[in-house]
Design a protein around this motif. Structure first.
Motif, mmCIF file in Angstrom:
data_model
loop_
_atom_site.group_PDB
_atom_site.id
_atom_site.type_symbol
_atom_site.label_atom_id
_atom_site.label_comp_id
_atom_site.label_asym_id
_atom_site.label_seq_id
_atom_site.Cartn_x
_atom_site.Cartn_y
_atom_site.Cartn_z
ATOM 1 N N SER A 103 0.832 -1.201 0.000
ATOM 2 C CA SER A 103 0.000 0.000 0.000
ATOM 3 C C SER A 103 0.866 1.251 0.000
ATOM 4 O O SER A 103 2.008 1.236 0.481
ATOM 5 C CB SER A 103 -0.921 0.014 1.222
ATOM 6 N N THR A 104 0.313 2.337 -0.516
ATOM 7 C CA THR A 104 1.085 3.584 -0.592
ATOM 8 C C THR A 104 1.450 4.086 0.797
ATOM 9 O O THR A 104 2.505 4.683 0.976
ATOM 10 C CB THR A 104 0.296 4.667 -1.345
ATOM 11 N N ARG A 105 0.606 3.824 1.778
ATOM 12 C CA ARG A 105 0.936 4.261 3.147
ATOM 13 C C ARG A 105 2.049 3.416 3.744
ATOM 14 O O ARG A 105 2.877 3.910 4.501
ATOM 15 C CB ARG A 105 -0.309 4.212 4.015
ATOM 16 N N SER A 106 2.086 2.138 3.406
ATOM 17 C CA SER A 106 3.152 1.261 3.913
ATOM 18 C C SER A 106 4.489 1.577 3.249
ATOM 19 O O SER A 106 5.546 1.321 3.827
ATOM 20 C CB SER A 106 2.798 -0.198 3.678
ATOM 21 N N VAL A 107 4.443 2.123 2.044
ATOM 22 C CA VAL A 107 5.682 2.505 1.362
ATOM 23 C C VAL A 107 6.401 3.578 2.161
ATOM 24 O O VAL A 107 7.631 3.601 2.224
ATOM 25 C CB VAL A 107 5.400 2.959 -0.090
ATOM 26 N N ASP A 108 5.660 4.459 2.841
ATOM 27 C CA ASP A 108 6.263 5.492 3.677
ATOM 28 C C ASP A 108 7.125 4.855 4.767
ATOM 29 O O ASP A 108 8.255 5.292 5.011
ATOM 30 C CB ASP A 108 5.190 6.386 4.302
ATOM 31 N N ASP A 109 6.616 3.811 5.416
ATOM 32 C CA ASP A 109 7.390 3.121 6.448
ATOM 33 C C ASP A 109 8.643 2.489 5.857
ATOM 34 O O ASP A 109 9.714 2.526 6.468
ATOM 35 C CB ASP A 109 6.530 2.047 7.124
ATOM 36 N N LEU A 110 8.524 1.930 4.666
ATOM 37 C CA LEU A 110 9.666 1.327 3.984
ATOM 38 C C LEU A 110 10.736 2.377 3.677
ATOM 39 O O LEU A 110 11.927 2.155 3.912
ATOM 40 C CB LEU A 110 9.209 0.650 2.690
ATOM 41 N N VAL A 111 10.311 3.519 3.170
ATOM 42 C CA VAL A 111 11.248 4.594 2.830
ATOM 43 C C VAL A 111 11.956 5.098 4.081
ATOM 44 O O VAL A 111 13.164 5.330 4.079
ATOM 45 C CB VAL A 111 10.508 5.736 2.092
ATOM 46 N N ARG A 112 11.223 5.242 5.180
ATOM 47 C CA ARG A 112 11.853 5.662 6.448
ATOM 48 C C ARG A 112 12.859 4.623 6.933
ATOM 49 O O ARG A 112 13.923 4.977 7.436
ATOM 50 C CB ARG A 112 10.797 5.906 7.512
ATOM 51 N N ALA A 113 12.528 3.346 6.771
ATOM 52 C CA ALA A 113 13.437 2.282 7.197
ATOM 53 C C ALA A 113 14.719 2.282 6.368
ATOM 54 O O ALA A 113 15.777 1.867 6.859
ATOM 55 C CB ALA A 113 12.741 0.926 7.085
ATOM 56 N N LEU A 114 14.641 2.755 5.132
ATOM 57 C CA LEU A 114 15.822 2.816 4.267
ATOM 58 C C LEU A 114 16.675 4.056 4.514
ATOM 59 O O LEU A 114 17.664 4.269 3.839
ATOM 60 C CB LEU A 114 15.398 2.753 2.799
ATOM 61 N N GLY A 115 16.260 4.911 5.451
ATOM 62 C CA GLY A 115 17.105 6.036 5.840
ATOM 63 C C GLY A 115 16.585 7.404 5.494
ATOM 64 O O GLY A 115 17.207 8.392 5.840
ATOM 65 N N ALA A 116 15.454 7.503 4.813
ATOM 66 C CA ALA A 116 14.915 8.815 4.476
ATOM 67 C C ALA A 116 14.258 9.420 5.712
ATOM 68 O O ALA A 116 13.311 8.856 6.250
ATOM 69 C CB ALA A 116 13.907 8.704 3.344
ATOM 70 N N THR A 118 12.489 12.149 6.136
ATOM 71 C CA THR A 118 11.172 12.756 5.967
ATOM 72 C C THR A 118 10.128 11.792 5.445
ATOM 73 O O THR A 118 8.956 12.131 5.396
ATOM 74 C CB THR A 118 11.250 13.945 4.993
ATOM 75 N N GLY A 119 10.528 10.594 5.049
ATOM 76 C CA GLY A 119 9.556 9.646 4.503
ATOM 77 C C GLY A 119 9.034 10.109 3.159
ATOM 78 O O GLY A 119 9.655 10.923 2.475
ATOM 79 N N ILE A 120 7.862 9.594 2.780
ATOM 80 C CA ILE A 120 7.260 9.968 1.506
ATOM 81 C C ILE A 120 5.749 9.898 1.670
ATOM 82 O O ILE A 120 5.224 8.998 2.326
ATOM 83 C CB ILE A 120 7.757 9.040 0.366
ATOM 84 N N SER A 121 5.059 10.850 1.105
ATOM 85 C CA SER A 121 3.606 10.884 1.246
ATOM 86 C C SER A 121 2.953 9.909 0.281
ATOM 87 O O SER A 121 3.532 9.532 -0.740
ATOM 88 C CB SER A 121 3.080 12.297 0.984
ATOM 89 N N LYS A 122 1.716 9.493 0.612
ATOM 90 C CA LYS A 122 1.011 8.554 -0.264
ATOM 91 C C LYS A 122 0.718 9.184 -1.616
ATOM 92 O O LYS A 122 0.747 8.515 -2.643
ATOM 93 C CB LYS A 122 -0.272 8.047 0.391
ATOM 94 N N SER A 123 0.499 10.507 -1.645
ATOM 95 C CA SER A 123 0.246 11.159 -2.933
ATOM 96 C C SER A 123 1.506 11.186 -3.797
ATOM 97 O O SER A 123 1.430 11.059 -5.018
ATOM 98 C CB SER A 123 -0.292 12.572 -2.717
#
Length: 132
Positions: A103-116, A118-123
């Motif tokens: 899901s687009t919301r779960s991608v935010d958690d993945l991006v944060r886990a990879l070191g970003a 600020t994460g990434i918004s679902k949009s």
């Protein structure tokens, strides 16, 4: 130098990457303008007019870069892409996760886990994957 000695591995990579990219941006701006900051030469074609901030999200964390502004025309460094705030490796991870049904919301958690930081918004995930 002291902050580099005390930094952990990922932080050291982030600091070094930010410093190297900033130096490359400044060198390209100097070539574009025809003079170093504060230097007055006959070859000068433009003048610096401050900097604007740009955050580049990488797997080592967010890099805060300063893009030089010029008085006439526009300058954007060739090593960065316009309207892209994440690096290609992270972009590939986001698209791959989206293709596999994450899901687009779960991608935010993945991006944060990879070191970003600020994460990434679902949009933004949806916008990145719109071309698939």
């Amino acid at each position: 130098m002291e902050s580099l000695r005390t930094a952990d591995g990922i932080e050291l990579v982030r600091v070094l990457a930010q410093r190297i990219l900033q130096e490359l941006i400044e060198a390209e701006a100097t070539t574009f303008i025809g003079a170093e900051p504060g230097e007055h030469t006959e070859a000068r074609t433009n003048m610096r007019n401050g900097h604007r901030g740009k955050t580049l999200t990488t797997q080592a964390g967010d890099l805060d870069l300063a893009i030089p502004k010029v008085r006439t025309g526009s300058f954007f460094p060739s090593l960065l892409e316009r309207r892209r705030r994440i690096d290609r490796a992270l972009y590939a991870v986001i698209v791959e996760a989206y293709v596999h049904g994450v899901s687009t919301r779960s991608v935010d958690d993945l991006v944060r886990a990879l070191g970003a930081d600020t994460g990434i918004s679902k949009s933004e995930v949806s916008r990145l994957c719109a071309g698939l």
